[in-house]
Write an enzyme that holds these catalytic residues in place. Structure first.
Site, PDB file in Angstrom:
ATOM      1  N   SER A 139     -71.736   0.074 -44.926  1.00  0.00           N
ATOM      2  CA  SER A 139     -70.559   1.022 -45.211  1.00  0.00           C
ATOM      3  C   SER A 139     -69.440   0.663 -45.062  1.00  0.00           C
ATOM      4  O   SER A 139     -69.253  -0.430 -44.573  1.00  0.00           O
ATOM      5  CB  SER A 139     -70.866   2.100 -44.079  1.00  0.00           C
ATOM      6  N   TYR A 152     -72.161   4.547 -34.935  1.00  0.00           N
ATOM      7  CA  TYR A 152     -72.297   4.341 -36.368  1.00  0.00           C
ATOM      8  C   TYR A 152     -71.630   3.512 -36.980  1.00  0.00           C
ATOM      9  O   TYR A 152     -72.171   2.396 -37.895  1.00  0.00           O
ATOM     10  CB  TYR A 152     -72.245   5.609 -37.123  1.00  0.00           C
TER      11      TYR A 152
END
Length: 259
Positions: A139, A152
């Site tokens: 990401s 995360y």
């Protein structure tokens, strides 16, 4: 082209689109996620549309021994893979100290531990068979720290770093590893992660099919790290690294604060 792709997190979102795109190229798929009904529906769809073979293995990769169980089941079925797409993962909004610790540890188990295990098990087989391709879904979160999604962002930084090292170690042996680093994507992620109502979500995002195609094509080229949008790539590679760290932290926190 390589024929069989194993795709984790294939029951929805980007994972589902990876399966559709690979099948459209004439490749067989091995689909895994927890939701068996969704996997079977996808398997039926791609088999009918593209005349390929689709195998379903429904299990929880984040559970203790889940990744090893998947590998064992795939091997027991007599299947080999040419492409591994590690797509399964989840996030979670909130201050770390106020979140349920077990949820963040489960996030690490799926986003990191399962990915590392599958890369090791299937990657070893690929090298023994002359090579293959791995696509790890990271990401743009992996380029910076993430207050209000601390764990995360950290897991995705791990995936980005890990993937590049795996590629360097194995490229001469025929195995490439690509890190796909998309920005926000319009999937179930926002709801599951509790990000609905934040600027990150309200500002819009890419569609799963465009992200899947971008990542898949980059993997086939053997790219090392790829961001799905040119402006995002410029931001995370050249602008954010030059910004004061505290400014970046405040910016990310604002983006992930519920209104």
């Amino acid at each position: 082209m390589p024929n069989t792709a194993l795709i984790t997190g294939a029951s929805s979102g980007i994972g589902m689109e990876f399966a559709r795109y690979h099948a459209a190229q004439g490749g067989d798929v091995i689909l895994t996620a927890r939701r068996k009904d969704a996997l079977e529906a996808l398997a039926s769809e791609v088999q009918t549309a593209h005349n390929v073979t689709a195998h379903v293995f429904a299990l929880d990769l984040g559970a203790e021994g889940g990744a090893q169980a998947l590998y064992d089941q795939v091997k027991a079925a007599g299947l080999g893979i040419d492409i591994l797409i590690n797509n399964a993962g989840f996030g979670g909004q909130g201050r770390f100290l106020e979140r349920d610790l077990d949820k963040d540890l489960a996030m690490i188990d799926l986003n990191v531990k399962a990915l590392v295990t599958l890369t090791h098990l299937f990657g070893t087989d690929m090298v023994a068979n002359g090579g293959g391709k791995i696509l790890n879904v990271a990401s743009t979160a992996g380029f910076m720290p993430g207050p209000l999604q601390a764990t995360y962002f950290a897991t995705k930084a791990f995936v980005k770093s890990f993937s590049q090292a795996i590629d360097q170690e194995n490229r001469e042996r025929g195995l490439t590893c690509t890190a796909l680093c998309p920005g926000y994507v319009k999937t179930e992620f926002a709801d599951v992660s509790g990000l609905t109502g934040t600027d990150l979500v309200s500002s819009g995002g890419a569609t799963p099919d465009t992200v899947a195609r971008h990542g898949y094509d980059a993997m086939m080229r053997g790219d090392l790290v790829t961001v799905n949008e040119a402006k995002l790539s410029l931001a995370v590679n050249w602008i954010i690294p030059l910004m004061p760290r505290r400014m970046v932290l405040k910016m990310v926190q604002r983006m992930q604060t519920k209104k």
